[in-house]
Design a protein around this motif. Structure first.
Motif, PDB file in Angstrom:
ATOM      1  N   THR A 124      14.471  12.090   8.337  1.00 45.09           N
ATOM      2  CA  THR A 124      14.794  12.425   9.728  1.00 45.09           C
ATOM      3  C   THR A 124      16.279  12.725   9.916  1.00 45.09           C
ATOM      4  OG1 THR A 124      14.974  10.067  10.244  1.00 45.09           O
ATOM      5  CG2 THR A 124      12.861  11.140  10.717  1.00 45.09           C
ATOM      6  N   ASP A 125      17.107  12.212   9.035  1.00 46.38           N
ATOM      7  CA  ASP A 125      18.547  12.465   9.126  1.00 46.38           C
ATOM      8  C   ASP A 125      19.004  13.637   8.252  1.00 46.38           C
ATOM      9  OD1 ASP A 125      18.839  10.370  10.895  1.00 46.38           O
ATOM     10  OD2 ASP A 125      19.371   8.921   9.343  1.00 46.38           O
ATOM     11  N   ASN A 126      18.067  14.317   7.612  1.00 44.62           N
ATOM     12  CA  ASN A 126      18.410  15.417   6.713  1.00 44.62           C
ATOM     13  C   ASN A 126      18.219  16.746   7.450  1.00 44.62           C
ATOM     14  OD1 ASN A 126      18.691  17.304   4.668  1.00 44.62           O
ATOM     15  ND2 ASN A 126      17.569  16.091   3.166  1.00 44.62           N
ATOM     16  N   ASN A 143       3.982  11.648  12.836  1.00 49.82           N
ATOM     17  CA  ASN A 143       3.813  10.782  11.663  1.00 49.82           C
ATOM     18  C   ASN A 143       5.154  10.513  11.005  1.00 49.82           C
ATOM     19  OD1 ASN A 143       1.077  10.837  12.109  1.00 49.82           O
ATOM     20  ND2 ASN A 143       0.695  12.439  10.606  1.00 49.82           N
ATOM     21  N   ARG A 144       5.514   9.261  10.971  1.00 46.70           N
ATOM     22  CA  ARG A 144       6.766   8.837  10.328  1.00 46.70           C
ATOM     23  C   ARG A 144       6.457   7.676   9.400  1.00 46.70           C
ATOM     24  NH1 ARG A 144      11.669  10.396  13.309  1.00 46.70           N
ATOM     25  NH2 ARG A 144      10.975  11.870  14.876  1.00 46.70           N
ATOM     26  N   ARG A 145       7.314   7.505   8.437  1.00 48.92           N
ATOM     27  CA  ARG A 145       7.194   6.377   7.511  1.00 48.92           C
ATOM     28  C   ARG A 145       8.586   6.013   7.022  1.00 48.92           C
ATOM     29  NH1 ARG A 145       4.444   9.725   2.445  1.00 48.92           N
ATOM     30  NH2 ARG A 145       6.372  10.709   1.735  1.00 48.92           N
ATOM     31  N   PRO A 146       8.747   4.791   6.559  1.00 47.41           N
ATOM     32  CA  PRO A 146      10.047   4.417   5.982  1.00 47.41           C
ATOM     33  C   PRO A 146      10.325   5.305   4.769  1.00 47.41           C
ATOM     34  CG  PRO A 146       8.646   2.495   6.278  1.00 47.41           C
ATOM     35  CD  PRO A 146       7.797   3.694   6.537  1.00 47.41           C
ATOM     36  N   MET A 147      11.595   5.588   4.545  1.00 46.50           N
ATOM     37  CA  MET A 147      11.965   6.364   3.357  1.00 46.50           C
ATOM     38  C   MET A 147      11.409   5.655   2.135  1.00 46.50           C
ATOM     39  SD  MET A 147      13.750   9.155   3.965  1.00 46.50           S
ATOM     40  CE  MET A 147      14.837   9.553   2.631  1.00 46.50           C
ATOM     41  N   ARG A 148      10.807   6.416   1.247  1.00 50.82           N
ATOM     42  CA  ARG A 148      10.211   5.825   0.057  1.00 50.82           C
ATOM     43  C   ARG A 148      11.202   5.749  -1.093  1.00 50.82           C
ATOM     44  NH1 ARG A 148       5.006   9.173  -0.845  1.00 50.82           N
ATOM     45  NH2 ARG A 148       5.027   7.926  -2.715  1.00 50.82           N
ATOM     46  N   VAL A 149      12.372   6.340  -0.915  1.00 47.37           N
ATOM     47  CA  VAL A 149      13.389   6.276  -1.958  1.00 47.37           C
ATOM     48  C   VAL A 149      14.412   5.216  -1.580  1.00 47.37           C
ATOM     49  CG1 VAL A 149      13.088   8.674  -2.649  1.00 47.37           C
ATOM     50  CG2 VAL A 149      14.779   8.120  -0.914  1.00 47.37           C
ATOM     51  N   ASP A 153      20.953   3.023   3.718  1.00 50.29           N
ATOM     52  CA  ASP A 153      20.736   2.790   5.140  1.00 50.29           C
ATOM     53  C   ASP A 153      19.321   2.278   5.372  1.00 50.29           C
ATOM     54  OD1 ASP A 153      20.897   2.801   7.892  1.00 50.29           O
ATOM     55  OD2 ASP A 153      20.536   4.955   8.074  1.00 50.29           O
ATOM     56  N   ASP A 154      19.180   0.953   5.481  1.00 45.60           N
ATOM     57  CA  ASP A 154      17.863   0.385   5.755  1.00 45.60           C
ATOM     58  C   ASP A 154      17.337   0.945   7.070  1.00 45.60           C
ATOM     59  OD1 ASP A 154      18.712  -2.887   4.466  1.00 45.60           O
ATOM     60  OD2 ASP A 154      17.879  -1.146   3.464  1.00 45.60           O
ATOM     61  N   GLY A 155      16.049   1.208   7.121  1.00 49.14           N
ATOM     62  CA  GLY A 155      15.443   1.716   8.332  1.00 49.14           C
ATOM     63  C   GLY A 155      15.379   3.228   8.394  1.00 49.14           C
ATOM     64  N   GLU A 156      15.918   3.921   7.413  1.00 49.13           N
ATOM     65  CA  GLU A 156      15.846   5.380   7.402  1.00 49.13           C
ATOM     66  C   GLU A 156      14.392   5.803   7.296  1.00 49.13           C
ATOM     67  OE1 GLU A 156      18.132   8.895   5.036  1.00 49.13           O
ATOM     68  OE2 GLU A 156      18.917   6.866   4.793  1.00 49.13           O
ATOM     69  N   GLU A 157      14.041   6.893   7.979  1.00 51.58           N
ATOM     70  CA  GLU A 157      12.655   7.342   8.026  1.00 51.58           C
ATOM     71  C   GLU A 157      12.490   8.763   7.523  1.00 51.58           C
ATOM     72  OE1 GLU A 157      10.399   5.241  11.690  1.00 51.58           O
ATOM     73  OE2 GLU A 157      11.744   6.875  12.241  1.00 51.58           O
ATOM     74  N   GLU A 158      11.237   9.057   7.173  1.00 52.90           N
ATOM     75  CA  GLU A 158      10.816  10.424   6.885  1.00 52.90           C
ATOM     76  C   GLU A 158       9.841  10.828   7.981  1.00 52.90           C
ATOM     77  OE1 GLU A 158      10.401  11.171   2.206  1.00 52.90           O
ATOM     78  OE2 GLU A 158       9.063   9.594   2.947  1.00 52.90           O
ATOM     79  N   VAL A 159       9.840  12.100   8.298  1.00 57.03           N
ATOM     80  CA  VAL A 159       8.884  12.642   9.254  1.00 57.03           C
ATOM     81  C   VAL A 159       8.027  13.669   8.522  1.00 57.03           C
ATOM     82  CG1 VAL A 159      10.486  14.433  10.084  1.00 57.03           C
ATOM     83  CG2 VAL A 159       8.564  13.718  11.522  1.00 57.03           C
ATOM     84  N   ALA A 160       6.741  13.663   8.835  1.00 51.25           N
ATOM     85  CA  ALA A 160       5.849  14.671   8.275  1.00 51.25           C
ATOM     86  C   ALA A 160       5.986  15.923   9.114  1.00 51.25           C
ATOM     87  CB  ALA A 160       4.404  14.183   8.292  1.00 51.25           C
TER      88      ALA A 160
END
Length: 175
Positions: A124-126, A143-149, A153-160
């Motif tokens: 989400t921050d990229n 749809n979001r999920r915690p970064m899998r890598v 930064d704890d709490g960073e997310e990915e968005v589909a």
């Protein structure tokens, strides 16, 4: 400069996929869940099995491997959706259209598999990745999920982000 070609790798080409995957893990460890050391230690049967789980794409120019991506199922509960993942381009080939060719090919593969949508997970921050995906018609979903890598930064997310592969938008015809 000659054209970029993208082809699907067969199970017997597991070693080509392995070579590119290991290069990706070594060059961009922060972009992947797996580590170079873990995957380098895996035997041939691991790689052959991996080749059967998803479609592996290899981008080339004049038979020189430039990048990889994979297309696979999103999950059993959403059989109409595929996801594009593991996209990586050699640093010296970035900005030359390799990633775009892989995304286009990934969308074609998903459409040929009868999928209605293609997901692409981005941080989400990229902003650069979001803009890249948006340029193909991908749109953010809820749809979001915690970064899998591993992230500092704890709490960073990915968005589909999703791309319709047919319908009014023209889907794949525009890719």
């Amino acid at each position: 400069m000659s054209d970029i070609t993208v082809r699907t790798l067969g199970v017997e080409e597991w070693d080509q996929y392995r070579t590119m995957r290991l290069r990706a893990l070594a060059e961009s460890p922060e972009a992947f869940v797996a580590t170079h050391a873990d995957e380098e230690a895996e035997a041939e049967d691991f790689w052959r099995a991996r080749m059967q789980r998803s479609t592996r794409l290899l981008a080339e120019r004049e038979e020189e491997a430039l990048g990889i991506a994979s297309v696979g199922a999103l999950g059993e509960d959403e059989p109409h959706i595929a996801q594009l993942f593991g996209l990586w381009v050699r640093p010296e080939a970035r900005g030359s259209g390799v990633a775009a060719a892989l995304v286009r090919s990934g969308a074609r593969v998903a459409a040929e598999q009868g999928r209605s949508h293609l997901y692409y997970w981005v941080g989400t921050d990229n902003g650069r990745a979001v803009a890249f995906a948006s340029s193909f018609g991908f749109r953010p979903t809820g749809n979001r999920r915690p970064m899998r890598v591993v992230s500092e930064d704890d709490g960073e997310e990915e968005v589909a982000m999703t791309l319709p592969l047919g319908g009014d938008r023209g889907g794949i015809a525009n890719l």
